[in-house]
Write a protein that holds these residues in place. Structure first.
Motif, mmCIF file in Angstrom:
data_model
loop_
_atom_site.group_PDB
_atom_site.id
_atom_site.type_symbol
_atom_site.label_atom_id
_atom_site.label_comp_id
_atom_site.label_asym_id
_atom_site.label_seq_id
_atom_site.Cartn_x
_atom_site.Cartn_y
_atom_site.Cartn_z
ATOM 1 N N ALA A 201 0.827 -1.206 0.000
ATOM 2 C CA ALA A 201 0.000 0.000 0.000
ATOM 3 C C ALA A 201 0.858 1.252 0.000
ATOM 4 O O ALA A 201 1.897 1.333 0.668
ATOM 5 N N PRO A 203 -0.777 4.621 0.727
ATOM 6 C CA PRO A 203 -2.032 5.335 1.009
ATOM 7 C C PRO A 203 -2.008 6.775 0.491
ATOM 8 O O PRO A 203 -0.996 7.478 0.607
ATOM 9 N N GLY A 224 -7.733 2.833 -2.326
ATOM 10 C CA GLY A 224 -6.880 3.082 -1.177
ATOM 11 C C GLY A 224 -5.400 2.979 -1.467
ATOM 12 O O GLY A 224 -4.587 2.976 -0.538
ATOM 13 N N ARG A 226 -3.776 0.357 -2.649
ATOM 14 C CA ARG A 226 -3.268 -0.907 -2.112
ATOM 15 C C ARG A 226 -3.655 -2.084 -3.002
ATOM 16 O O ARG A 226 -4.644 -2.036 -3.739
#
Length: 414
Positions: A201, A203, A224, A226
């Protein structure tokens, strides 16, 4: 960090056949790779960690090839035990012949597909070697790469050992990147662990998936910032660096034990005034993009047993099965229903094929191909693929976060 060169439209013609071994362009007929033991300090530790590596590095060198071009790799085994080389994502029949200690074997290479691949020991019988560090990335390029500013290859793995080691990024406990605002990065990412599910991820960043498991897909944004990858899975992602100031958080979680967290500095002037337009699809590989299900073979693959003693389709082979569990004619469409009656999550890898993940009623599929699927306990997952070429292929089922090791069945295509 493994060495490779950034590839853009301007640079592409410079490579020719060029597989890059240890950072140098190797000529056809002069490609070599050696599996050997070594040791190094990891993450500031005082004691050196022993490992198995290719060409003495952890992970192995980034290899590079062009789609459709043929060559030969001379593979030498300098370990004190047999080992076999497996190309995860390559669409050809299984070859589990091990190279004995001190011996050398020549591997003909002719990759049909452009994409991101893993090279590592065969999972059946080679899982312990994988845990000790034997893995590397192979990048096979098409004549038309995506529009991007820089390419970054990232192999996620565990520190060598018998248990759950720390998560490593290209063999280190940190990534070591820096980026610029409005830069577009081509991430070529792989989960090189033996039996861990990893979530990668960034973010707050704009990530677009353009390929999964060595096959281009319809570009779509990652929610997100990810993506979750099963063991052995690969992804290609275009990252448009958000112009906001401050470092970018990087998070790698593995759902069992410590992950890897870091901060990527955003430095320098913006590459451009505004972000690039949305990415376009990558050129497709020579793979059937649609399938006719009216005459499809329908197979059931039942996962059973325990985490330590799994079974697949009634079999419990931990080495190359003597007989095939299923047979198909070349060109047949296969629909496989994978049901998990075991108590743990499994990663099922279909060697030599790219499959579609089917919708619930088999009336459509997800907009990507894959060669590895996660099947949760009590769930049924359906996939479909075309049995394109003759040969024997393996389907392996790997218990996640368990010590049982993979179990396999064989598919024969004639």
């Amino acid at each position: 960090m493994p060495s490779t060169l950034p590839l853009t439209r301007r640079h592409l013609g410079a490579f020719g056949l060029g597989l890059l071994l240890s950072g140098r362009a190797a000529r056809a007929g002069d490609l070599r790779l050696t599996a050997a033991a070594g040791e190094r300090r990891l993450g500031g530790a005082e004691a050196a960690t022993p490992f198995f590596g290719y060409d003495g590095t952890l992970p192995g060198p980034v290899l590079r090839a062009r789609r459709g071009e043929a060559s030969t790799l001379a593979f030498r085994n300098a370990l004190d035990q047999p080992t076999a080389l497996h190309w995860q994502g390559a669409r050809w029949p299984v070859d589990t012949a091990a190279v004995t200690p001190g011996a050398e074997r020549f591997h003909p290479l002719a990759f049909r597909d452009a994409g991101t691949f893993l090279y590592r020991p065969a999972l059946l019988g080679g899982e312990a070697q994988l845990r000790r560090g034997l893995s590397g990335l192979l990048l096979v390029d098409d004549a038309t790469p995506p529009v991007h500013d820089r390419e970054l290859a990232l192999l996620l793995s565990e520190a060598p050992g018998d248990g759950a080691g720390a998560i490593l990024a290209n063999g280190e406990r940190r990534v070591g990147w820096s980026v610029r605002p409005n830069e577009r990065l081509w991430l070529r990412l792989a989960n090189g662990t033996a039996n861990r599910v990893l979530r990668f991820a960034l973010p707050g960043q704009i990530l677009t998936l353009v390929a999964l498991d060595s096959q281009p897909c319809e570009p779509f944004p990652l929610d997100g910032g990810r993506i979750v990858l099963a063991p052995g899975q690969r992804a290609e992602i275009l990252w448009d660096v958000a112009a906001a100031g401050g470092p970018v958080a990087l998070q790698v979680a593995r759902f069992a034990g410590e992950g890897l967290d870091g901060a990527i500095p955003v430095e320098g002037a913006p590459v451009r005034d505004a972000a690039l337009p949305s990415p376009q699809p990558l050129p497709p590989n020579p793979l059937p993009q649609a399938m006719d299900f009216r005459r499809a073979l329908r197979w059931d693959w039942l996962i059973g047993g325990t985490a330590q003693a799994p079974t697949l389709a009634g079999g419990s082979d931990r080495s190359m099965p003597a007989q095939p569990a299923f047979r198909a004619r070349a060109g047949a469409v296969v629909i496989a229903a994978i049901r998990n009656d075991s108590p743990v999550l499994h990663a099922v890898h279909i060697q030599g094929h790219a499959a579609r993940l089917l919708d619930g009623l088999d009336d459509g599929w997800k907009p990507y191909f894959l060669d590895t699927v996660l099947v949760a306990p009590g769930m049924v997952t359906r996939i479909a693929f075309v049995a394109e070429q003759a040969g024997r292929f393996l389907v392996t089922s790997q218990p996640i976060n368990a010590d049982g090791g993979p179990v396999a069945i064989a598919l024969d295509v004639a």
